[in-house]
Design an enzyme around this catalytic site. Structure first.
Site, short mmCIF file in Angstrom:
data_model
loop_
_atom_site.label_atom_id
_atom_site.label_comp_id
_atom_site.label_asym_id
_atom_site.label_seq_id
_atom_site.Cartn_x
_atom_site.Cartn_y
_atom_site.Cartn_z
N SER A 198 0.84 -1.20 0.00
CA SER A 198 0.00 0.00 0.00
C SER A 198 0.87 1.25 0.00
O SER A 198 1.89 1.30 0.70
CB SER A 198 -0.88 -0.01 1.26
OG SER A 198 -1.67 1.15 1.32
N HIS A 200 0.12 4.46 1.01
CA HIS A 200 0.04 5.48 2.06
C HIS A 200 0.76 5.10 3.36
O HIS A 200 0.85 5.90 4.28
CB HIS A 200 -1.42 5.89 2.32
CG HIS A 200 -2.26 4.90 3.05
ND1 HIS A 200 -2.56 5.03 4.38
CD2 HIS A 200 -2.90 3.79 2.64
CE1 HIS A 200 -3.35 4.03 4.75
NE2 HIS A 200 -3.57 3.26 3.71
N CYS A 320 -8.20 1.06 10.71
CA CYS A 320 -9.52 0.80 10.15
C CYS A 320 -10.21 -0.31 10.92
O CYS A 320 -11.09 -0.97 10.43
CB CYS A 320 -9.40 0.47 8.67
SG CYS A 320 -7.98 -0.54 8.26
N1 PLP Z 1 -2.88 -4.95 5.49
C1 PLP Z 1 -2.22 -4.45 6.56
C2 PLP Z 1 -1.24 -5.32 7.28
C3 PLP Z 1 -2.45 -3.13 6.97
O1 PLP Z 1 -1.79 -2.64 8.03
C4 PLP Z 1 -3.39 -2.35 6.27
C5 PLP Z 1 -3.72 -1.00 6.75
O2 PLP Z 1 -3.67 -0.69 7.91
C6 PLP Z 1 -4.03 -2.91 5.15
C7 PLP Z 1 -3.75 -4.22 4.80
C8 PLP Z 1 -5.01 -2.12 4.35
O3 PLP Z 1 -4.34 -1.14 3.60
P1 PLP Z 1 -5.14 -0.01 2.81
O4 PLP Z 1 -5.39 1.09 3.79
O5 PLP Z 1 -4.21 0.40 1.70
O6 PLP Z 1 -6.37 -0.62 2.30
#
Ligand code: PLP
Length: 377
Positions: A198, A200, A320
């Site tokens: 990702s 961000h 999230c």
């Molecule tokens: N996977 C992990 C281990 C994460 O820490 C996160 C976000 O906190 C995600 C997936 C989801 O990423 P995105 O915000 O780009 O959907």
């Protein structure tokens, strides 16, 4: 108000050069990369260059990168396309991010045989525990590389070996969001089929992610449409996000190679050493970028508010996720509810320094000591 920002596992500040690139591709080279004229072809070329850059950090080649809207999409893509035409069981760990865990729960609700493996008390998935769950019918496995809750790193190479020994045709997906640019990663060496990242989390724009798909792994399309990205994920590419992602990732990787995250993490560990009412969750191999601390009998959200009042921003767990879901991961490691409810997550970036960590650790001690005194009255 300017804050000490220690919630970098949730998101990071967009780097200046990534923001500049974004603006450039929004205002100057704004052309649709699928158009046929020369300026558009140049944009398409730049997307390929960005894919090569992201791939280079992973030891892959540009044609193995699919750009997505976020890692949540990358994880959903991996599950939807990795399992579509396959029969058999699925193995997932209970320390996954919600975007993997909920995909697994959806499969389970459709009657698919989903097997969950718990981490050990140090926060690691053991290859032998995976081997005990896998059999010749194992079709798909998804194990997180570096935990977003505790920063612990799984030995993916050994886990892959354990799976492929039982089921050579099983597809192996790995969520690499919290490892990307922080831990040197070679997807070929790891032996995995898919890897999610990702933008961000490493100084790029929110709304951009990528999925590495091993060459030769012929997956069905995730999004049908105009045939962009070799028809695997149609839709006009998020050019601004993609350009910012490649620039930010390269910058972050370089900054990370001169940054000792463990030095900052250790400041917190030392601050609370010997206090039986404080637990550092996860031990052994870890990235150093995340520290999960639990305070027996206290509430994580009250501690986090206390920190905010002192100008320090920390997390409660995955941004999230609700606190209940963050307890899922700690609970699977055997952390009791009484400790888990008093948990906060502190996470660093190469922009943080020792002075900030010392200030935050002092504040954390002061707040939690004060809360304890108040509770004992
Ligand atoms: N996977 C992990 C281990 C994460 O820490 C996160 C976000 O906190 C995600 C997936 C989801 O990423 P995105 O915000 O780009 O959907």
């Amino acid at each position: 108000m300017s804050y000490i920002y220690l919630d970098n596992a949730a998101t990071t500040q967009v780097s200046e050069s990534a923001a500049k690139a974004m603006l450039h591709y929004a205002r100057e080279e704004f052309y649709n990369p699928s158009a046929g004229y020369a300026p558009a072809l140049e944009v398409r070329k730049q997307i390929k260059r960005s894919a090569n850059e992201i791939a280079g950090i992973l030891g892959a080649s540009g044609e193995e990168i699919i750009f997505t809207s976020c890692a949540t999409e990358s994880n959903n893509h991996a599950f939807s396309c990795g399992i579509k035409n396959k029969k058999g069981n699925v193995i997932v760990s209970s320390m996954e991010h919600a975007s993997v865990y909920e995909c697994a729960m959806r499969l389970k609700s459709k009657g698919i045989d989903v097997r969950f493996v718990n981490p050990d008390s140090s926060g690691h998935i053991l290859p032998e525990d995976i081997a005990a769950l896998a059999d010749s019918n194992t079709a798909f496995v998804s194990i997180i590389h570096c935990s977003n809750e505790t920063g612990t790193i799984n030995d993916i190479q050994e886990i892959v070996k354990a799976v492929k020994k039982k089921s050579p045709s099983a597809i192996f997906h790995c969520d690499g969001v919290q490892a990307f640019c922080k831990i040197p990663t070679d997807v070929k060496k790891l032996g995995i089929d898919m890897y999610s990242v990702s933008a961000h989390k490493v100084g790029g724009m929110k709304g951009t992610g990528a999925l590495y798909v091993r060459k030769g792994l012929n997956l069905p399309a995730f999004i049908a449409g105009g045939g962009q990205q070799e028809s695997r994920r149609s839709g006009t590419e998020n050019v601004c996000g993609i350009m910012s992602f490649a620039i930010a990732a390269t910058e972050y990787r370089n900054a990370a190679s001169n940054f000792n995250a463990h030095e900052l993490r250790d400041i917190f560990i030392q601050k609370f050493a010997g206090d039986e009412k404080v637990k550092i969750n996860g031990s052994g191999t870890d990235s150093g970028y995340v520290i999960s601390i639990s305070f027996l009998g206290l509430r994580g959200e009250i501690i986090a508010h206390g920190m905010e009042d002192k100008g320090i921003l920390v997390g409660l767990g995955s941004a999230c996720s609700t606190h209940i879901r963050s307890n899922r991961v700690l609970g699977s490691m055997g952390v009791s509810k009484e400790f888990a409810e008093g948990s906060i997550r502190i996470s660093f970036s190469p922009h943080n320094n020792t002075a900030e960590a010392i200030t935050a650790a002092d504040a954390l001690k002061e707040i939690t000591d004060e809360l304890r005194v108040r509770m004992s009255r």
